[in-house]
Design an enzyme around this catalytic site. Structure first.
Site, PDB file in Angstrom:
ATOM      1  N   THR A 168       0.719  -1.127  -0.624  1.00 28.27           N
ATOM      2  CA  THR A 168       0.084   0.087  -0.215  1.00 28.27           C
ATOM      3  C   THR A 168       1.132   1.096  -0.039  1.00 28.27           C
ATOM      4  O   THR A 168       1.448   1.401   0.804  1.00 28.27           O
ATOM      5  CB  THR A 168      -0.624   0.187   1.473  1.00 28.27           C
ATOM      6  OG1 THR A 168      -1.135  -0.814   1.456  1.00 28.27           O
ATOM      7  CG2 THR A 168      -2.560   1.268   1.254  1.00 28.27           C
TER       8      THR A 168
ATOM      9  N   ARG B 109     -13.581  -9.140  -1.616  1.00 24.83           N
ATOM     10  CA  ARG B 109     -13.047  -8.062  -0.365  1.00 24.83           C
ATOM     11  C   ARG B 109     -12.564  -6.703  -0.344  1.00 24.83           C
ATOM     12  O   ARG B 109     -11.989  -6.444  -1.350  1.00 24.83           O
ATOM     13  CB  ARG B 109     -11.485  -8.817   0.082  1.00 24.83           C
ATOM     14  CG  ARG B 109     -11.101  -7.807   1.536  1.00 24.83           C
ATOM     15  CD  ARG B 109      -9.387  -7.432   1.129  1.00 24.83           C
ATOM     16  NE  ARG B 109      -9.206  -6.787   2.127  1.00 24.83           N
ATOM     17  CZ  ARG B 109      -8.192  -6.583   2.239  1.00 24.83           C
ATOM     18  NH1 ARG B 109      -7.647  -5.306   1.382  1.00 24.83           N
ATOM     19  NH2 ARG B 109      -7.270  -5.851   3.315  1.00 24.83           N
TER      20      ARG B 109
ATOM     21  N   ASP C 299      -8.844  -1.023   3.066  1.00 26.64           N
ATOM     22  CA  ASP C 299      -8.459  -0.034   3.869  1.00 26.64           C
ATOM     23  C   ASP C 299      -9.148   1.360   3.519  1.00 26.64           C
ATOM     24  O   ASP C 299      -9.538   2.208   3.394  1.00 26.64           O
ATOM     25  CB  ASP C 299      -7.942   0.194   5.308  1.00 26.64           C
ATOM     26  CG  ASP C 299      -6.645   0.078   4.864  1.00 26.64           C
ATOM     27  OD1 ASP C 299      -6.397  -0.763   4.301  1.00 26.64           O
ATOM     28  OD2 ASP C 299      -5.653   0.423   5.873  1.00 26.64           O
TER      29      ASP C 299
ATOM     30  N   GLY D  54      -0.643  -1.660   6.058  1.00 27.29           N
ATOM     31  CA  GLY D  54      -1.064  -2.500   6.687  1.00 27.29           C
ATOM     32  C   GLY D  54      -2.244  -3.427   6.386  1.00 27.29           C
ATOM     33  O   GLY D  54      -2.543  -3.223   5.569  1.00 27.29           O
TER      34      GLY D  54
ATOM     35  N   GLY E 218      -5.048  -3.971   6.387  1.00 26.62           N
ATOM     36  CA  GLY E 218      -6.650  -3.279   6.104  1.00 26.62           C
ATOM     37  C   GLY E 218      -7.706  -3.916   6.844  1.00 26.62           C
ATOM     38  O   GLY E 218      -8.434  -2.878   7.137  1.00 26.62           O
TER      39      GLY E 218
HETATM   40  N1  GLY Z   1      -4.317  -1.837   3.640  1.00 29.06           N
HETATM   41  C1  GLY Z   1      -4.375  -1.969   2.414  1.00 29.06           C
HETATM   42  C2  GLY Z   1      -5.388  -3.762   2.129  1.00 29.06           C
HETATM   43  O1  GLY Z   1      -5.639  -3.885   3.395  1.00 29.06           O
HETATM   44  O2  GLY Z   1      -6.195  -3.368   1.901  1.00 29.06           O
END
Ligand code: GLY
Length: 205
Positions: free
Chosen positions: A65, A93, A96, A117, A119
């Protein structure tokens, strides 16, 4: 949000909408990700995402990310977040990154924050929103990032995550949780083009 009154459009309709807005559809799969997926699929193991989120350890890998906060001399602020999501996820899915306040958040009057991290855990707490709100109350960015991560670890989650933030006054900071190898850093580039890498201090517990 500049083209419609909506904040979030998802799924196949989002793809169609993006095409209408002039984006070209392209595969984001590369040789490395295709190879990793083929090796995993050949094993025939189910994704570990069907198990409840582990409280005792975080062995989640496969995050890439990238969060960005842009602040210009006139005080205009914008945040962005791009991610591959999570390896071997359950189709459908949502992570975040696209959720306002989770993967990124910005307020022209205060500043912005971006997260990386796990999410799946972090989005339950809207940590970037919390960071910006703490900065609004006068907390420095690094302490605000620590506080948002501590709120998650205090609930018992052992996860890996990092947050970087900057106030509209240019003060910036970051913090991480769960990466004992010191695996979180962020870079700052100023108006003259000079960049500096900042490594966050010890993991938040
Ligand atoms: N931080 C990115 C994700 O978990 O999708």
């Amino acid at each position: 949000m500049e083209e419609t009154q909506h904040t979030l459009i998802v799924g196949d309709d989002a793809t169609r909408f993006a095409a209408r807005m002039g984006f070209t559809e392209t595969s984001l799969t590369n040789v490395r990700s295709q190879t990793r997926w083929e090796e995993w699929a050949a094993k025939g193991e189910p994704t570990d995402a069907f198990n409840p989120e582990p409280f005792d350890k975080d062995e989640l890998r496969g995050h890439d990310t990238v969060g960005t906060i842009a602040l210009d001399a006139a005080g205009n602020l914008c945040v962005g977040c791009s991610t591959n999501g999570r390896e071997f996820k359950i189709p459908g899915r949502v992570g975040d990154s696209p959720i306002p306040g989770a993967g990124a958040y910005g307020d022209q009057e205060v500043g912005g924050a971006v997260a990386t991290g796990n999410g799946d855990v972090m989005m339950r707490f809207l940590p970037c929103y919390q960071v910006v709100e703490l900065m609004r109350q006068g907390m420095p960015p690094d302490l605000a990032c620590q506080a948002a991560l501590k709120r998650i670890t205090d609930r018992g989650y052992k996860f890996g995550g990092g947050i970087a933030a900057i106030g509209v006054d240019g003060q910036h900071g970051g913090a991480q949780a769960g990466w004992d190898d010191g695996g979180f850093s962020y870079s700052v580039r100023d108006a003259s083009g000079n960049s500096k890498i900042w490594v966050s201090p010890q993991p938040t517990r």
